[in-house]
Design a protein around this motif. Structure first.
Motif, PDB file in Angstrom:
ATOM      1  N   THR A   1       0.842  -1.205   0.000  1.00 52.26           N
ATOM      2  CA  THR A   1       0.000   0.000   0.000  1.00 52.26           C
ATOM      3  C   THR A   1       0.872   1.249   0.000  1.00 52.26           C
ATOM      4  O   THR A   1       0.583   2.218  -0.708  1.00 52.26           O
ATOM      5  N   ALA A   2       1.959   1.240   0.763  1.00 50.27           N
ATOM      6  CA  ALA A   2       2.861   2.397   0.814  1.00 50.27           C
ATOM      7  C   ALA A   2       3.488   2.654  -0.551  1.00 50.27           C
ATOM      8  O   ALA A   2       3.619   3.808  -0.977  1.00 50.27           O
ATOM      9  N   GLN A   3       3.880   1.597  -1.270  1.00 50.09           N
ATOM     10  CA  GLN A   3       4.474   1.759  -2.590  1.00 50.09           C
ATOM     11  C   GLN A   3       3.456   2.313  -3.591  1.00 50.09           C
ATOM     12  O   GLN A   3       3.775   3.180  -4.396  1.00 50.09           O
ATOM     13  N   VAL A   4       2.241   1.825  -3.528  1.00 54.11           N
ATOM     14  CA  VAL A   4       1.166   2.327  -4.394  1.00 54.11           C
ATOM     15  C   VAL A   4       0.917   3.804  -4.106  1.00 54.11           C
ATOM     16  O   VAL A   4       0.759   4.614  -5.022  1.00 54.11           O
ATOM     17  N   ASP A   5       0.938   4.167  -2.828  1.00 55.48           N
ATOM     18  CA  ASP A   5       0.700   5.557  -2.439  1.00 55.48           C
ATOM     19  C   ASP A   5       1.809   6.488  -2.920  1.00 55.48           C
ATOM     20  O   ASP A   5       1.535   7.602  -3.365  1.00 55.48           O
ATOM     21  N   VAL A   6       3.071   6.053  -2.830  1.00 50.54           N
ATOM     22  CA  VAL A   6       4.200   6.873  -3.281  1.00 50.54           C
ATOM     23  C   VAL A   6       4.049   7.222  -4.757  1.00 50.54           C
ATOM     24  O   VAL A   6       4.343   8.336  -5.178  1.00 50.54           O
ATOM     25  N   LEU A   7       3.567   6.272  -5.530  1.00 49.61           N
ATOM     26  CA  LEU A   7       3.414   6.477  -6.969  1.00 49.61           C
ATOM     27  C   LEU A   7       2.073   7.109  -7.342  1.00 49.61           C
ATOM     28  O   LEU A   7       1.868   7.498  -8.483  1.00 49.61           O
ATOM     29  N   GLY A   8       1.150   7.180  -6.380  1.00 55.66           N
ATOM     30  CA  GLY A   8      -0.166   7.753  -6.666  1.00 55.66           C
ATOM     31  C   GLY A   8      -0.997   6.889  -7.595  1.00 55.66           C
ATOM     32  O   GLY A   8      -1.840   7.401  -8.342  1.00 55.66           O
ATOM     33  N   LEU A   9      -0.788   5.583  -7.549  1.00 53.58           N
ATOM     34  CA  LEU A   9      -1.541   4.673  -8.413  1.00 53.58           C
ATOM     35  C   LEU A   9      -2.963   4.502  -7.903  1.00 53.58           C
ATOM     36  O   LEU A   9      -3.178   4.272  -6.715  1.00 53.58           O
TER      37      LEU A   9
END
Length: 121
Positions: free
Chosen positions: A58-66
């Motif tokens: 979830t953190a990785q998705v959030d960093v990229l704004g996906l």
């Protein structure tokens, strides 16, 4: 067609935050990522590794704004050598196709190799 990308954190071994992703002419799914005088070769996983399906946190998705899976362009770093090409499946480069924001992500709790041999097609 080249795409200008922004990386909040530069890919491993590179510096800066501005990069250009450019297709290599005559090589489907092969790109160069260039920035600050350095270059990486990247392969489009959808073209060359269709069974490769890492799971982002979830953190990785959030960093990229996906907001949708189809917005993510999944690339892997390719390391060409005389004895064959390897790809890094443990730390893919993911680009948000809508915003042109990218990141090299370390996959957690997934059993992918750092140097997988790329099979010839």
């Amino acid at each position: 067609m080249s795409i200008d990308l922004t990386f909040p954190v530069p890919p491993f071994g590179l510096s800066g935050s501005a990069f250009t992703l450019t297709p290599v002419e005559g090589s489907e799914g092969l790109f160069t990522l260039v920035g600050d005088g350095s270059r990486l070769f990247l392969l489009d996983a959808a073209v060359h590794l269709p069974a490769y399906e890492p799971v982002l946190s979830t953190a990785q998705v959030d960093v990229l704004g996906l907001t949708a899976p189809e917005d993510a362009m999944l690339l892997v770093v390719a390391n060409p050598a005389a004895e064959g090409t390897t790809v890094n499946l443990l730390a893919p480069v993911v680009v948000n196709a809508r915003t042109s924001v990218g990141a090299q992500l370390i996959l957690e709790d997934q059993d992918f190799p750092l140097r997988a041999e790329l099979a010839r097609r």
